[in-house]
Design an enzyme around this catalytic site. Structure first.
Site, mmCIF file in Angstrom:
data_model
loop_
_atom_site.group_PDB
_atom_site.id
_atom_site.type_symbol
_atom_site.label_atom_id
_atom_site.label_comp_id
_atom_site.label_asym_id
_atom_site.label_seq_id
_atom_site.Cartn_x
_atom_site.Cartn_y
_atom_site.Cartn_z
ATOM 1 N N HIS A 230 -8.151 65.597 -47.884
ATOM 2 C CA HIS A 230 -8.917 65.669 -46.639
ATOM 3 C C HIS A 230 -10.258 66.334 -46.916
ATOM 4 C CE1 HIS A 230 -9.925 65.844 -42.479
ATOM 5 N NE2 HIS A 230 -10.069 67.150 -42.520
ATOM 6 N N CYS B 198 -5.829 67.464 -38.110
ATOM 7 C CA CYS B 198 -6.176 66.524 -39.182
ATOM 8 C C CYS B 198 -5.000 66.156 -40.065
ATOM 9 C CB CYS B 198 -7.319 67.087 -40.029
ATOM 10 S SG CYS B 198 -8.877 67.242 -39.110
ATOM 11 N N ASN C 10 -16.398 63.838 -41.837
ATOM 12 C CA ASN C 10 -15.030 64.294 -41.618
ATOM 13 C C ASN C 10 -14.359 63.350 -40.620
ATOM 14 O OD1 ASN C 10 -12.661 65.578 -40.895
ATOM 15 N ND2 ASN C 10 -13.611 67.532 -40.373
#
Length: 345
Positions: A273, A131, A303
């Site tokens: 994030h 990520c 997400n």
């Protein structure tokens, strides 16, 4: 363990590297958490209680790519928007980085698929770090521009993690193992990087805790498990990942504030994030980041893997004024953490 921090410590007259165009792309299809729960129940036969996924994660809906819509598809859509906003055409780019946890194919680099669709002729390659791929790609592109290896860079991501979600876990133990995947949503994002006379990317900090590399991920597709459907689904220990981030995350932010001399009130926005809503609330509690500086996307979008920060940046970019500062905070499996301070030129 590895720790690395860099600060834009250069003479005031020297040009820096800034973000001059931003774009994002979201699939049209919306899947709410109750739809997802019913699909899991129908395919697995497991007794998942109503609204259990939404209650546990805070994710109400997510976007899901359609058949024939790929990571590169979303990246290209976002790239075209970013280029238009920067006043550039694809041939103006001499570096193209596809920076994502997702890719279209194992080989070649998805950057080439994106480049072919755009019609650019840049040096093209993939960058991947879970990520943190997109922020890592921005960091790499910035370094190449400062080194004179490129003049204008396009960093793109396309994420389709919804395709790594296990909808038919064999039992409750497996359901718990793959549960983190039920937060996933799909998206694309892109930024254009160019030299700017002032502002730009002022500071980048990273910390890596690679001893936790096996806490979560998709094990299939590499030399360990090149084939086998059981390895194609995301699996992870969400509690262990959360513990690592909680132990390390505050120190990364403390070091950023020490290097830059900036406090929370000095940032117009703080982009983080977002995995689940409870984790975001815990982040605020631990760090003291003002909630009104956040751009909260996880309830509606889930997400988005490495596209998270790019989508958030796209949401605020048109409202920024010269001199506004934005802090990006990336958290990625592996485990890695990144901070980036950017000032609108």
């Amino acid at each position: 363990m590895g720790i690395h921090s860099t600060c834009a410590d250069r003479p005031a007259a020297a040009p820096g590297v800034g973000i001059t165009g931003v774009g994002a792309a979201l699939p049209e299809r919306i899947v709410d958490s109750e739809q997802l729960r019913r699909t899991v129940v129908a395919r697995s036969g497991l007794p998942v209680p109503p609204r259990m996924i939404e209650r546990a994660t805070g994710v109400r809906t997510r976007r899901v790519a359609a058949d024939g819509e790929y990571a590169s598809t979303l990246a290209v859509r976002a790239a075209r928007t970013a280029l238009e906003r920067a006043g550039l055409a694809p041939p103006d780019i001499d570096l193209l980085l596809f920076a994502s946890a997702t890719r279209d194919v194992a080989e070649p680099a998805t950057a080439h698929i994106v480049q072919h669709a755009l019609g650019s002729r840049a040096h093209a390659l993939d960058v991947t770090n879970a990520c943190n791929s997109f922020v890592g790609g921005i960091d790499l592109a910035r370094g190449m521009l400062l080194a004179g290896r490129a003049h204008r860079a396009l960093v793109v991501t396309g994420e389709t993690p919804s395709r790594a979600v296990q909808h038919a876990p064999a039992d409750l133990d497996r359901f718990r193992e793959v549960f983190a995947g039920y937060t996933f949503g799909d998206a694309g994002a892109a930024v254009v990087l160019e030299p700017v006379p002032g502002g730009g990317i002022l500071d980048i900090g990273t910390e890596t805790r690679s001893e936790h590399w096996d806490v979560g991920g998709i094990p299939g597709g590499g030399s360990r498990h090149p084939r086998g459907d059981e390895y194609t689904w995301f699996r992870g220990d969400g509690a262990e990942l959360r513990d690592v981030f909680e132990k390390v995350g505050t120190s990364v932010l403390d070091r950023m504030r020490h290097r830059t001399g900036l406090e929370w009130q000095d940032f117009r926005h703080i982009l983080v994030h977002q995995v689940t809503l409870p984790y975001l609330e815990r982040f605020v509690e631990l760090t003291g980041v003002p909630r009104d500086r956040l751009v909260v996307t996880v309830p509606e979008l889930g997400n988005l893997a490495s596209a998270t920060l790019g989508v958030q940046l796209d949401l605020i970019h048109d409202r920024l004024e010269p001199g506004d500062r934005v802090l990006l905070v990336g958290l990625g499996g592996g485990v890695s953490l990144m901070t980036m301070v950017w000032e609108q030129a």
